[in-house]
Design a protein around this motif. Structure first.
Motif, mmCIF file in Angstrom:
data_model
loop_
_atom_site.group_PDB
_atom_site.id
_atom_site.type_symbol
_atom_site.label_atom_id
_atom_site.label_comp_id
_atom_site.label_asym_id
_atom_site.label_seq_id
_atom_site.Cartn_x
_atom_site.Cartn_y
_atom_site.Cartn_z
ATOM 1 N N GLU A 15 0.824 -1.179 -0.260
ATOM 2 C CA GLU A 15 0.073 0.113 0.016
ATOM 3 C C GLU A 15 0.699 1.354 0.094
ATOM 4 O O GLU A 15 0.426 2.155 -0.435
ATOM 5 C CB GLU A 15 -0.948 0.015 1.204
ATOM 6 N N TRP A 16 2.102 1.231 0.650
ATOM 7 C CA TRP A 16 2.784 2.418 0.748
ATOM 8 C C TRP A 16 3.555 2.768 -0.851
ATOM 9 O O TRP A 16 3.876 2.128 -1.376
ATOM 10 C CB TRP A 16 3.976 2.085 1.560
ATOM 11 N N PRO A 17 3.229 4.045 -1.107
ATOM 12 C CA PRO A 17 3.613 4.619 -2.195
ATOM 13 C C PRO A 17 5.229 4.788 -2.303
ATOM 14 O O PRO A 17 5.761 4.991 -1.428
ATOM 15 C CB PRO A 17 2.923 5.860 -2.661
ATOM 16 N N VAL A 18 5.721 4.731 -3.660
ATOM 17 C CA VAL A 18 6.946 4.882 -4.099
ATOM 18 C C VAL A 18 7.290 6.154 -4.682
ATOM 19 O O VAL A 18 6.539 6.368 -5.619
ATOM 20 C CB VAL A 18 7.835 3.616 -4.637
ATOM 21 N N GLU A 19 8.049 7.011 -4.142
ATOM 22 C CA GLU A 19 8.167 8.347 -4.926
ATOM 23 C C GLU A 19 9.370 8.082 -5.612
ATOM 24 O O GLU A 19 10.644 8.133 -5.286
ATOM 25 C CB GLU A 19 8.502 9.384 -3.751
ATOM 26 N N GLU A 20 9.346 8.191 -6.990
ATOM 27 C CA GLU A 20 10.392 8.074 -7.980
ATOM 28 C C GLU A 20 11.276 9.260 -8.033
ATOM 29 O O GLU A 20 12.381 9.276 -8.284
ATOM 30 C CB GLU A 20 9.795 7.864 -9.543
ATOM 31 N N THR A 21 10.611 10.490 -7.546
ATOM 32 C CA THR A 21 11.698 11.727 -7.467
ATOM 33 C C THR A 21 12.626 11.705 -6.393
ATOM 34 O O THR A 21 13.535 12.425 -6.425
ATOM 35 C CB THR A 21 10.689 12.785 -7.393
ATOM 36 N N LYS A 22 12.629 10.705 -5.452
ATOM 37 C CA LYS A 22 13.500 10.565 -4.364
ATOM 38 C C LYS A 22 14.090 9.370 -4.560
ATOM 39 O O LYS A 22 14.107 8.225 -3.708
ATOM 40 C CB LYS A 22 12.827 10.879 -2.823
ATOM 41 N N GLN A 23 15.076 9.304 -5.418
ATOM 42 C CA GLN A 23 15.810 8.037 -5.589
ATOM 43 C C GLN A 23 16.791 7.809 -4.464
ATOM 44 O O GLN A 23 17.407 8.788 -3.819
ATOM 45 C CB GLN A 23 16.591 8.071 -6.634
ATOM 46 N N GLN A 24 16.635 6.745 -3.708
ATOM 47 C CA GLN A 24 17.609 6.261 -2.770
ATOM 48 C C GLN A 24 17.290 6.836 -1.495
ATOM 49 O O GLN A 24 18.079 6.856 -0.519
ATOM 50 C CB GLN A 24 19.138 6.339 -3.139
ATOM 51 N N ARG A 25 16.108 7.938 -1.391
ATOM 52 C CA ARG A 25 15.843 8.518 -0.179
ATOM 53 C C ARG A 25 14.367 8.415 0.038
ATOM 54 O O ARG A 25 13.891 9.195 0.999
ATOM 55 C CB ARG A 25 16.032 10.054 -0.356
ATOM 56 N N ASP A 26 13.743 7.276 -0.448
ATOM 57 C CA ASP A 26 12.314 7.341 -0.487
ATOM 58 C C ASP A 26 11.824 6.318 0.957
ATOM 59 O O ASP A 26 12.526 5.410 1.018
ATOM 60 C CB ASP A 26 11.868 6.922 -1.547
ATOM 61 N N LEU A 27 11.083 7.001 1.627
ATOM 62 C CA LEU A 27 10.475 5.968 2.807
ATOM 63 C C LEU A 27 9.929 4.502 2.235
ATOM 64 O O LEU A 27 9.948 3.707 3.115
ATOM 65 C CB LEU A 27 9.575 6.910 3.603
ATOM 66 N N GLY A 28 9.116 4.693 1.384
ATOM 67 C CA GLY A 28 8.484 3.399 1.010
ATOM 68 C C GLY A 28 9.616 2.294 0.404
ATOM 69 O O GLY A 28 9.552 0.973 0.963
ATOM 70 N N SER A 29 10.558 2.903 -0.190
ATOM 71 C CA SER A 29 11.823 1.881 -0.583
ATOM 72 C C SER A 29 12.448 1.267 0.770
ATOM 73 O O SER A 29 12.827 0.261 0.961
ATOM 74 C CB SER A 29 12.755 2.548 -1.364
ATOM 75 N N PHE A 30 12.816 2.392 1.563
ATOM 76 C CA PHE A 30 13.552 2.024 2.702
ATOM 77 C C PHE A 30 12.656 1.018 3.597
ATOM 78 O O PHE A 30 13.188 -0.064 4.273
ATOM 79 C CB PHE A 30 13.824 3.175 3.733
ATOM 80 N N LEU A 31 11.305 0.996 3.859
ATOM 81 C CA LEU A 31 10.476 0.392 4.395
ATOM 82 C C LEU A 31 10.464 -1.329 4.061
ATOM 83 O O LEU A 31 10.621 -2.028 4.717
ATOM 84 C CB LEU A 31 8.987 0.861 4.556
ATOM 85 N N ARG A 32 10.533 -1.199 2.593
ATOM 86 C CA ARG A 32 10.592 -2.382 2.061
ATOM 87 C C ARG A 32 11.907 -3.375 2.074
ATOM 88 O O ARG A 32 11.847 -4.590 2.457
ATOM 89 C CB ARG A 32 10.535 -2.349 0.348
ATOM 90 N N GLN A 33 12.922 -2.650 2.301
ATOM 91 C CA GLN A 33 14.436 -3.036 2.416
ATOM 92 C C GLN A 33 14.334 -3.666 3.893
ATOM 93 O O GLN A 33 14.911 -4.712 4.308
ATOM 94 C CB GLN A 33 15.604 -2.142 2.363
ATOM 95 N N ARG A 34 13.866 -2.712 5.001
ATOM 96 C CA ARG A 34 13.721 -3.211 6.357
ATOM 97 C C ARG A 34 12.841 -4.445 6.532
ATOM 98 O O ARG A 34 13.276 -5.460 7.355
ATOM 99 C CB ARG A 34 13.296 -1.841 7.320
#
Length: 125
Positions: A15-34
């Motif tokens: 459900e958490w969106p990924v912001e393409e404009t914030k490469q390597q600084r996106d909370l959604g991407s970080f959440l998925r990694q964690r």
């Protein structure tokens, strides 16, 4: 019980969106990694502190659903400086931040980088 926690976190990641404009600084991407790190074994991952896990999940859900934004509505959608949310998003985009970093460099350094060899080790030879 770990299986249900794992599925809840997976649902939240979907459900958490990924912001393409914030490469390597996106909370959604970080959440998925964690989540991938925390649940390495998937549903079979042993959870050492279930209470902390549940508390973290509830906190993330509150962030995702804008709980406090809805609980404490603002009168205006600007900051004290008058900058709007869209302006902030534009300013915090990775491309803009990179351009700002380039501007911080002096003219001499930019020219040197532009005309120097691609590999800094080649400059030493």
């Amino acid at each position: 019980m770990a299986a249900s926690r794992y599925r809840r976190f997976l649902r939240l990641c979907e459900e958490w969106p990924v912001e393409e404009t914030k490469q390597q600084r996106d909370l959604g991407s970080f959440l998925r990694q964690r989540v991938a790190q925390a649940f390495r074994e998937g549903e079979n991952t042993p959870i050492s502190d279930p209470e902390a896990c549940d508390q973290m999940y509830e906190s993330l859900v509150r962030i995702h659903t804008n709980f406090y934004k809805n609980k404490y509505p603002r009168l205006k959608d600007t900051t004290f400086t008058g900058v709007t949310v869209e302006n902030c998003r534009t300013i915090l985009a990775t491309d803009i931040l990179k351009q700002m970093e380039d501007r911080k460099k002096g003219t001499w350094k930019r020219l040197r980088e532009k005309f120097s060899a691609k590999n800094p080790e080649e400059d030493l030879k």
